[in-house]
Design a protein around this motif. Sequence first.
Motif, PDB file in Angstrom:
ATOM      1  N   ASP A 111      -5.802 -19.258 -32.562  1.00 33.55           N
ATOM      2  CA  ASP A 111      -4.544 -18.776 -31.989  1.00 33.55           C
ATOM      3  C   ASP A 111      -3.438 -19.829 -32.025  1.00 33.55           C
ATOM      4  OD1 ASP A 111      -5.725 -16.553 -29.302  1.00 33.55           O
ATOM      5  OD2 ASP A 111      -5.786 -16.421 -31.495  1.00 33.55           O
ATOM      6  N   TYR A 112      -3.766 -21.040 -32.416  1.00 36.19           N
ATOM      7  CA  TYR A 112      -2.797 -22.125 -32.385  1.00 36.19           C
ATOM      8  C   TYR A 112      -2.103 -22.260 -33.749  1.00 36.19           C
ATOM      9  CZ  TYR A 112      -4.420 -23.532 -27.803  1.00 36.19           C
ATOM     10  OH  TYR A 112      -4.712 -23.560 -26.459  1.00 36.19           O
ATOM     11  N   ASP A 113      -0.864 -22.732 -33.698  1.00 37.22           N
ATOM     12  CA  ASP A 113      -0.028 -22.760 -34.902  1.00 37.22           C
ATOM     13  C   ASP A 113      -0.091 -24.075 -35.671  1.00 37.22           C
ATOM     14  OD1 ASP A 113       2.377 -21.062 -32.874  1.00 37.22           O
ATOM     15  OD2 ASP A 113       1.028 -20.154 -34.348  1.00 37.22           O
ATOM     16  N   TYR A 114      -0.092 -25.183 -34.968  1.00 32.23           N
ATOM     17  CA  TYR A 114      -0.034 -26.490 -35.622  1.00 32.23           C
ATOM     18  C   TYR A 114      -1.070 -27.421 -34.993  1.00 32.23           C
ATOM     19  CZ  TYR A 114       4.447 -24.929 -37.485  1.00 32.23           C
ATOM     20  OH  TYR A 114       5.433 -24.226 -38.129  1.00 32.23           O
ATOM     21  N   TRP A 115      -1.519 -28.359 -35.829  1.00 30.67           N
ATOM     22  CA  TRP A 115      -2.584 -29.278 -35.425  1.00 30.67           C
ATOM     23  C   TRP A 115      -2.210 -30.712 -35.771  1.00 30.67           C
ATOM     24  CZ3 TRP A 115      -7.200 -27.785 -33.091  1.00 30.67           C
ATOM     25  CH2 TRP A 115      -7.386 -26.403 -32.974  1.00 30.67           C
ATOM     26  N   GLY A 116      -2.708 -31.622 -34.939  1.00 30.35           N
ATOM     27  CA  GLY A 116      -2.587 -33.025 -35.256  1.00 30.35           C
ATOM     28  C   GLY A 116      -3.686 -33.466 -36.201  1.00 30.35           C
ATOM     29  N   GLN A 117      -3.651 -34.730 -36.553  1.00 27.33           N
ATOM     30  CA  GLN A 117      -4.599 -35.257 -37.534  1.00 27.33           C
ATOM     31  C   GLN A 117      -5.925 -35.674 -36.893  1.00 27.33           C
ATOM     32  OE1 GLN A 117      -2.264 -37.043 -36.130  1.00 27.33           O
ATOM     33  NE2 GLN A 117      -3.316 -38.932 -35.539  1.00 27.33           N
ATOM     34  N   GLY A 118      -5.949 -35.780 -35.593  1.00 29.68           N
ATOM     35  CA  GLY A 118      -7.176 -36.127 -34.890  1.00 29.68           C
ATOM     36  C   GLY A 118      -7.279 -37.602 -34.578  1.00 29.68           C
ATOM     37  N   THR A 119      -7.992 -37.904 -33.504  1.00 28.76           N
ATOM     38  CA  THR A 119      -8.264 -39.280 -33.116  1.00 28.76           C
ATOM     39  C   THR A 119      -9.730 -39.374 -32.694  1.00 28.76           C
ATOM     40  OG1 THR A 119      -7.550 -41.138 -31.720  1.00 28.76           O
ATOM     41  CG2 THR A 119      -7.513 -38.953 -30.711  1.00 28.76           C
ATOM     42  N   GLN A 120     -10.391 -40.429 -33.144  1.00 30.67           N
ATOM     43  CA  GLN A 120     -11.822 -40.571 -32.903  1.00 30.67           C
ATOM     44  C   GLN A 120     -12.082 -41.127 -31.511  1.00 30.67           C
ATOM     45  OE1 GLN A 120     -14.632 -39.915 -35.025  1.00 30.67           O
ATOM     46  NE2 GLN A 120     -15.755 -40.335 -33.117  1.00 30.67           N
ATOM     47  N   VAL A 121     -12.993 -40.493 -30.811  1.00 30.25           N
ATOM     48  CA  VAL A 121     -13.496 -40.992 -29.525  1.00 30.25           C
ATOM     49  C   VAL A 121     -14.993 -41.194 -29.678  1.00 30.25           C
ATOM     50  CG1 VAL A 121     -13.921 -40.432 -27.110  1.00 30.25           C
ATOM     51  CG2 VAL A 121     -11.704 -39.907 -28.149  1.00 30.25           C
ATOM     52  N   THR A 122     -15.445 -42.398 -29.408  1.00 34.17           N
ATOM     53  CA  THR A 122     -16.860 -42.721 -29.495  1.00 34.17           C
ATOM     54  C   THR A 122     -17.314 -43.285 -28.158  1.00 34.17           C
ATOM     55  OG1 THR A 122     -16.658 -43.218 -31.856  1.00 34.17           O
ATOM     56  CG2 THR A 122     -18.627 -44.019 -30.725  1.00 34.17           C
ATOM     57  N   VAL A 123     -18.340 -42.675 -27.595  1.00 32.57           N
ATOM     58  CA  VAL A 123     -18.872 -43.102 -26.310  1.00 32.57           C
ATOM     59  C   VAL A 123     -20.289 -43.616 -26.528  1.00 32.57           C
ATOM     60  CG1 VAL A 123     -19.358 -42.461 -23.932  1.00 32.57           C
ATOM     61  CG2 VAL A 123     -17.480 -41.339 -25.175  1.00 32.57           C
ATOM     62  N   SER A 124     -20.500 -44.867 -26.199  1.00 32.97           N
ATOM     63  CA  SER A 124     -21.813 -45.484 -26.384  1.00 32.97           C
ATOM     64  C   SER A 124     -22.622 -45.380 -25.101  1.00 32.97           C
ATOM     65  CB  SER A 124     -21.657 -46.934 -26.793  1.00 32.97           C
ATOM     66  OG  SER A 124     -21.001 -47.666 -25.778  1.00 32.97           O
ATOM     67  N   SER A 125     -23.926 -45.283 -25.274  1.00 38.37           N
ATOM     68  CA  SER A 125     -24.810 -45.153 -24.106  1.00 38.37           C
ATOM     69  C   SER A 125     -25.242 -46.503 -23.589  1.00 38.37           C
ATOM     70  CB  SER A 125     -26.036 -44.326 -24.488  1.00 38.37           C
ATOM     71  OG  SER A 125     -26.707 -44.928 -25.576  1.00 38.37           O
TER      72      SER A 125
END
Length: 125
Positions: A111-125
């Motif tokens: 349903d969304y019109d435009y998107w960003g390029q994305g950003t990585q989120v990494t969570v370490s245990s």
Amino acid sequence: QVQLVESGGGLEQAGGSLRLACAASGRTFSNYVMGWFRQAPGKGRESVAASYWTGSNIYYADSVKGRFTISRDNTKNTVYLQMNSLKPEDTAVYYCAVKLAGYVRLWEEHDYDYWGQGTQVTVSS
């Protein structure tokens, strides 16, 4: 042409916090919806949170309720995602998206019109 630029991703330990930002440009924004989605390796894209431009009718996926907060600064056409109590399963590429007008299912990526390029989120245990 609408442009969305995400920032704020990175590497964080479990239990930590990160704040993502998404700045929109390219037109005058009003009555729009901005949302956050994420895609983990090998999985489809899923909704995380979304908000109308008024700040009303806020949506959160069950997996992030109580930990993530979506907010916005309409003077800057920017939406934020405060992520607390991060878990390894939050690891993903996070995308922001905008729906300019009309009906939208806040959780529905199509349903969304435009998107960003994305950003990585990494969570370490």
